[in-house]
Design an enzyme around this catalytic site. Sequence first.
Site, PDB file in Angstrom:
ATOM      1  N   LYS B  51       0.824  -1.206   0.000  1.00 58.40           N
ATOM      2  CA  LYS B  51       0.000   0.000   0.000  1.00 58.40           C
ATOM      3  C   LYS B  51       0.863   1.263   0.000  1.00 58.40           C
ATOM      4  CE  LYS B  51      -3.608   2.657   0.892  1.00 58.40           C
ATOM      5  NZ  LYS B  51      -4.374   3.064  -0.281  1.00 58.40           N
ATOM      6  N   GLY B  52       0.500   2.260  -0.797  1.00 52.45           N
ATOM      7  CA  GLY B  52       1.295   3.481  -0.922  1.00 52.45           C
ATOM      8  C   GLY B  52       1.589   4.140   0.417  1.00 52.45           C
ATOM      9  N   ASN B 105       5.434   1.187  -2.560  1.00 51.82           N
ATOM     10  CA  ASN B 105       4.861   2.269  -3.360  1.00 51.82           C
ATOM     11  C   ASN B 105       4.964   3.551  -2.541  1.00 51.82           C
ATOM     12  OD1 ASN B 105       2.346   3.989  -4.098  1.00 51.82           O
ATOM     13  ND2 ASN B 105       2.516   2.563  -5.810  1.00 51.82           N
ATOM     14  N   ASN B 133       4.418   6.372  -7.073  1.00 49.26           N
ATOM     15  CA  ASN B 133       3.049   6.709  -7.483  1.00 49.26           C
ATOM     16  C   ASN B 133       3.058   8.172  -7.874  1.00 49.26           C
ATOM     17  OD1 ASN B 133       0.381   7.380  -7.696  1.00 49.26           O
ATOM     18  ND2 ASN B 133      -0.226   6.667  -5.667  1.00 49.26           N
ATOM     19  N   CYS B 136      -0.227  11.780  -7.878  1.00 53.83           N
ATOM     20  CA  CYS B 136      -0.524  12.703  -6.780  1.00 53.83           C
ATOM     21  C   CYS B 136      -0.294  14.132  -7.238  1.00 53.83           C
ATOM     22  CB  CYS B 136       0.413  12.447  -5.600  1.00 53.83           C
ATOM     23  SG  CYS B 136       0.479  10.769  -5.064  1.00 53.83           S
TER      24      CYS B 136
END
Lengths: 260, 313
Positions: B51-52, B105, B133, B136
């Site tokens: 999970k980021g 991530n 990622n 954003c």
Amino acid sequence: MSKFQVTSPIRSCSQLTPDIIRVSLLAPTIARAARPGQFVMVAAGSSRDPLLRRPFSIHNVTADGEVVLLYKIVGQGTRLLAQLRVGQSIDLVGPLGKGFSLSPDTPACLVGGGMGIAPLLFLAKALCSSPRPQEHAILLGARTRDELAPLVEDFRELGYPVHAATDDGSYGHHGFVTELFQEHSTPAHEVCVCGPTPLMAAIARQCLQAGNRCQASLETHMACGLGACLGCTIQAQGGGYKHVCKHGPVFDANEVLWTI
Amino acid sequence: MDNLNPSPDLRVNIGRLELANPVMTASGTFGYGREFSSFVDLDRIGAIVVKGISLEPRAGNPPPRVVETPCGMLNAIGLENVGVEQFLVRKLPFLQQIKCKVLVNILGDSVEEYVALARHLSGHQGIDGLEINISCPNVKKGGVAFGTSPEMAAAVTAAVKAATDLPVIVKLSPNVTDIVTMAKAVEDGGADGISLINTLIGMAIDATTRRPRLGNIIGGLSGPAIKPVALRMVWQVASNVRIPVIGIGGIGTTEDAIEFLLAGASAVQVGTANFYAPSAADTIRQGLADYLSDQPEESLGELIGSLIIEDGS
């Protein structure tokens, strides 16, 4: 805590009303591990539309390994589920989440509205072995006699007196289950409520005022049920969010920010 | 008939990152691995992308955060995560015990945040790579997403590369006019690989209540519904860059994974399928082994980019 994915043959299936179904599935690993208030994620088929599993509270388990679910046909997923017959299978993932926690020697008051009655039968069965089962109060409400009477019978078969309320007055008290709560709960009761949010919020508020400990079983949209998608959010008392699949579905009512 | 190839070689390389097989799990769909340990033997997955993670914990968006759509789902989780410190203390120890590769991530509001994350996450046993990622908003640049500006995407890639020795994958957003320009930009920025696609921005409205179905109004579409878009973008990107490509978007079956490999992906990430089929990644890994055992190719690498396009049609 053990979780399983099980292809579960339908053992029996009954239609309580045209849109309320009770289905028993053979899933011994889940049945053995399940605790009252936990849930399973249900796949209606292998089709990709609808895509996601549906979360269902565990209505009951049997000694011979059946998991019993009670649901109302409300959309595409439940409609597909209702078309399946005895011998066909449903894929289950579970048991998931945190269930009810009651101390065995404290009297409990179970309050259920509509399909929220489902997890309370499993809980009531577990409470049969408590030292003074006659001190528990069971308060159940629904819209009509057709929806409520068969469920009330299940609790009576366990030996409990049940107080019933219907919106249309066709069975039991004419009015809301919250009115039964004012009449039949005592300060000693630990309260367990499951049903529409306005019902749970009202009971939570009354418990806060009267000093009762209250646990509420919540429902949200959910993608995975496993704590991965972080989609099943509720607003927590004191700010921030909690996840129904992991922190719940049963919460202490004081943890929840009741917005209704 | 005997299998042509009884023990196929599923190993693939993403730059310096060697995977035992090409099946990864996509960020945000597999928690921190542990959530799925009852359903999948984590040692058998090629890699987990967790999970980021941001520098500080994030609470995420107000509910409802997920809504089902035909053959797909929209999510607006809002990047809820425990923050890098808590990740290292509470989540990494479990990930250090499993055999499969782990990519973290990372997400931030500025180039400096990405760089700080890369430094924090480098030098830990159990972290084998980073996935940036870039979907954003860059707060310092007026909130324009890193992922929609080739210059900003290249800059963040180069800055992260300079800050870490770990292999760096850049996860592209499909919400751009020209995906190849974005891919070339991050390749020029020094990326070791490219993963795509992130979710497609979408919306759902309840006609009865006349309200948006998501608390955030708009969200990211994922699931089988987006697979054709993802395949097209993977094919375009893989045809135009020299670095490895990881295909993401609606992969739920072995056949889906093969299609992405044919289109040029060196590996795939299973995403939304983890939600409805928690053992999907392992099922696909086994499916690829079974498929390859009946093919003339001895290794999975030979399958990558082997799409047949007839001339003159």
